[in-house]
Motif scaffolding. Sequence first.
Motif, PDB file in Angstrom:
ATOM      1  N   HIS A 150     -17.980   3.018 -18.720  1.00 23.79           N
ATOM      2  CA  HIS A 150     -17.166   3.816 -19.633  1.00 23.79           C
ATOM      3  C   HIS A 150     -16.240   2.869 -20.385  1.00 23.79           C
ATOM      4  O   HIS A 150     -15.562   2.055 -19.775  1.00 23.79           O
TER       5      HIS A 150
ATOM      6  N   HIS B 141     -10.306  14.481 -20.816  1.00 22.04           N
ATOM      7  CA  HIS B 141     -10.157  13.067 -20.470  1.00 22.04           C
ATOM      8  C   HIS B 141      -8.751  12.649 -20.900  1.00 22.04           C
ATOM      9  O   HIS B 141      -8.292  13.013 -21.984  1.00 22.04           O
TER      10      HIS B 141
ATOM     11  N   TYR C   1      -5.722   9.493 -21.002  1.00 21.76           N
ATOM     12  CA  TYR C   1      -5.440   8.064 -20.896  1.00 21.76           C
ATOM     13  C   TYR C   1      -3.948   7.831 -21.051  1.00 21.76           C
ATOM     14  O   TYR C   1      -3.311   8.400 -21.937  1.00 21.76           O
TER      15      TYR C   1
ATOM     16  N   HIS D 110      -6.914   5.989 -16.678  1.00 20.54           N
ATOM     17  CA  HIS D 110      -7.886   6.971 -17.193  1.00 20.54           C
ATOM     18  C   HIS D 110      -8.009   8.049 -16.121  1.00 20.54           C
ATOM     19  O   HIS D 110      -8.446   7.771 -15.013  1.00 20.54           O
ATOM     20  N   LEU D 111      -7.583   9.255 -16.463  1.00 19.25           N
ATOM     21  CA  LEU D 111      -7.495  10.328 -15.471  1.00 19.25           C
ATOM     22  C   LEU D 111      -8.215  11.578 -15.953  1.00 19.25           C
ATOM     23  O   LEU D 111      -8.469  11.743 -17.144  1.00 19.25           O
ATOM     24  N   HIS D 112      -8.495  12.462 -15.003  1.00 21.55           N
ATOM     25  CA  HIS D 112      -9.100  13.751 -15.335  1.00 21.55           C
ATOM     26  C   HIS D 112      -8.200  14.847 -14.801  1.00 21.55           C
ATOM     27  O   HIS D 112      -8.286  15.209 -13.620  1.00 21.55           O
TER      28      HIS D 112
ATOM     29  N   LEU E 253     -19.267   9.280 -14.825  1.00 29.04           N
ATOM     30  CA  LEU E 253     -19.128  10.135 -16.008  1.00 29.04           C
ATOM     31  C   LEU E 253     -20.398  10.128 -16.860  1.00 29.04           C
ATOM     32  O   LEU E 253     -20.347   9.979 -18.072  1.00 29.04           O
TER      33      LEU E 253
END
Length: 306
Positions: free
Chosen positions: A242, A120, A122, A133-135, A237
Amino acid sequence: MTQRFHTSRRALAAAAATAALTLALAACGSNSGSGPANGPTMTGMDRPSPSASAGAMESMPGMGTASTGNGLAAAKDGYEMTSTATTVPAGRATAYRFAIAGPDGRPVTRFAVDQTKRMHFYAIRSDLTGFQHLHPTMAGDGTWTAPLAGLRPGAWRMFASFTPDSGAGKGEGLVLSRTVKVPGMAMTSSLPKASGTATVDGYTVTVKGDPMAGMAHQLTATVTRDGRPVTDLQPYLDTYAHLTAFHQGDLAFAHLHPETEVDGDHGGPAALTFHAEFARSGNWRLFLQFQTGGRLHTASLTLPVG
Ligand SMILES: [Cu+2]
């Protein structure tokens, strides 16, 4: 809210145990503060933080921080977030690359899945007005790529939240971060006033709780639209909302774990609950993300912590 008195002792005991463990690890750690990834500490627009350099954090385990710490160090417990990127161009999509070096100095390539993701990420602006907020995706050699959307000029901090699935730190949740500078005319804004509600995309988010620094608390969030509770929250998620939070000034990262489990395709109108630990008092900026109709919404609000 009276629950505080139940949970606080346990949390304090856990924090004390964690602090002792961190001290022990720091004492026998050999690689903290070494390596090129510690790089030059950013100055200028970035707010100076005593924990900004990787080595400093190891000697400051106090403040009742959880085992994952406040996220402000690039290195912790033998793990280090490395990156050659110190600047990111303004206003356009950019790939931010980084790796997690393990206690053996090599890039970690095995990570445990947490909330459906192995990493995760940020990106947060120094004045808390920017949040992504990225993956990221990982290449075979352990290099992660985070697809940043355009950033505004200024000082930003990039957080990586993960759990190694091999080596000495297997199973230990870690949050590490590095700063980057986005060149250009950087304007900063003052933090919006503290408020228990925020609106986004026609939704009203209400967050309730009475958190105090260094203790475990429960926060609850509800989502309404046109005065009516929303019942079409989609799983995101492994939860229906979240929550992430950062501390005004030093950008310390808070640990907010959802206690509401996904049950079916649609969530609500029940309150969504979170286990929250804020390491410091002061204002925190909360980012609550939820999904409806296939679209992700991000509400932000300011929460004072006593
Ligand atoms: Cu995530």
